[in-house]
Design a protein around this motif. Sequence first.
Motif, short mmCIF file in Angstrom:
data_model
loop_
_atom_site.label_atom_id
_atom_site.label_comp_id
_atom_site.label_asym_id
_atom_site.label_seq_id
_atom_site.Cartn_x
_atom_site.Cartn_y
_atom_site.Cartn_z
N PRO A 64 0.85 -1.19 0.00
CA PRO A 64 0.00 0.00 0.00
C PRO A 64 0.88 1.24 0.00
O PRO A 64 1.92 1.28 0.66
CB PRO A 64 -0.79 -0.11 1.31
CG PRO A 64 -0.75 -1.56 1.65
CD PRO A 64 0.57 -2.06 1.15
N ASN A 65 0.49 2.25 -0.77
CA ASN A 65 1.30 3.45 -0.91
C ASN A 65 0.36 4.65 -1.05
O ASN A 65 -0.11 4.94 -2.14
CB ASN A 65 2.18 3.32 -2.17
CG ASN A 65 3.04 4.52 -2.38
OD1 ASN A 65 3.73 4.96 -1.49
ND2 ASN A 65 3.00 5.08 -3.59
N PRO A 66 0.06 5.34 0.07
CA PRO A 66 -0.81 6.51 -0.04
C PRO A 66 -0.17 7.55 -0.96
O PRO A 66 0.99 7.88 -0.81
CB PRO A 66 -0.91 7.04 1.39
CG PRO A 66 -0.33 5.99 2.26
CD PRO A 66 0.54 5.12 1.41
N TYR B 77 -1.31 0.97 -4.68
CA TYR B 77 -0.34 -0.10 -4.44
C TYR B 77 0.86 0.18 -5.33
O TYR B 77 0.72 0.60 -6.47
CB TYR B 77 -0.91 -1.48 -4.80
CG TYR B 77 -1.97 -1.97 -3.85
CD1 TYR B 77 -1.63 -2.53 -2.62
CD2 TYR B 77 -3.31 -1.90 -4.19
CE1 TYR B 77 -2.60 -3.00 -1.76
CE2 TYR B 77 -4.29 -2.37 -3.33
CZ TYR B 77 -3.93 -2.92 -2.12
OH TYR B 77 -4.89 -3.39 -1.27
N LYS B 78 2.07 -0.09 -4.81
CA LYS B 78 3.29 0.17 -5.55
C LYS B 78 4.33 -0.89 -5.22
O LYS B 78 4.38 -1.39 -4.12
CB LYS B 78 3.82 1.56 -5.18
CG LYS B 78 5.02 1.99 -6.00
CD LYS B 78 5.16 3.49 -5.95
CE LYS B 78 6.36 3.98 -6.70
NZ LYS B 78 6.43 3.64 -8.08
N ALA C 63 -5.78 1.57 -5.67
CA ALA C 63 -6.16 0.43 -4.82
C ALA C 63 -7.61 0.00 -5.07
O ALA C 63 -7.88 -1.19 -5.19
CB ALA C 63 -5.95 0.78 -3.35
N GLU C 64 -8.53 0.95 -5.14
CA GLU C 64 -9.94 0.58 -5.30
C GLU C 64 -10.18 -0.19 -6.60
O GLU C 64 -10.94 -1.14 -6.62
CB GLU C 64 -10.82 1.82 -5.25
CG GLU C 64 -10.95 2.38 -3.84
CD GLU C 64 -11.91 3.56 -3.76
OE1 GLU C 64 -12.83 3.64 -4.59
OE2 GLU C 64 -11.72 4.38 -2.86
N PRO D 128 -5.01 -1.32 -13.95
CA PRO D 128 -5.49 -2.01 -12.75
C PRO D 128 -6.26 -3.29 -13.03
O PRO D 128 -6.50 -4.07 -12.13
CB PRO D 128 -6.38 -0.98 -12.06
CG PRO D 128 -6.76 -0.03 -13.12
CD PRO D 128 -5.64 -0.02 -14.13
N ASP D 129 -6.62 -3.54 -14.29
CA ASP D 129 -7.34 -4.78 -14.60
C ASP D 129 -6.46 -5.82 -15.29
O ASP D 129 -6.95 -6.87 -15.68
CB ASP D 129 -8.58 -4.48 -15.44
CG ASP D 129 -8.23 -3.84 -16.79
OD1 ASP D 129 -7.10 -3.38 -16.96
OD2 ASP D 129 -9.13 -3.80 -17.64
N ASP D 130 -5.17 -5.55 -15.41
CA ASP D 130 -4.25 -6.51 -16.03
C ASP D 130 -3.59 -7.33 -14.92
O ASP D 130 -2.43 -7.12 -14.56
CB ASP D 130 -3.19 -5.78 -16.87
CG ASP D 130 -2.35 -6.73 -17.68
OD1 ASP D 130 -2.68 -7.93 -17.74
OD2 ASP D 130 -1.34 -6.28 -18.26
#
Length: 91
Positions: A17-19, A26-27, A39-40, A82-84
């Motif tokens: 997690p990476n704010p 995420y990173k 993230a979402e 984000p979908d890969d």
Amino acid sequence: MLRTLLWCGPCDLPMHPNPSRGQRTYKCGQGCRRGALPAEAVEAVTWTAAERRATLAAIRPPYRKSVLEQLLARVVVNSEAPDDLRFIWRT
């Protein structure tokens, strides 16, 4: 939700997690050039894949992390989209 499950495809290392600018992302933490993923979006794609795998629609959000940890060994991020994602299911 994916803290221990999300892995970087090119590095084969866990992502963290990476704010970033007030948003959850995420990173890859090992100097990978992959950009941060929202993230979402990653969590939604992962949850949808888990729902297809099992009947999970009735599980409330506070319990989803533990369900995903039981179903998945890891989630590998293949690109900056984000979908890969590639899902490695527990057997």
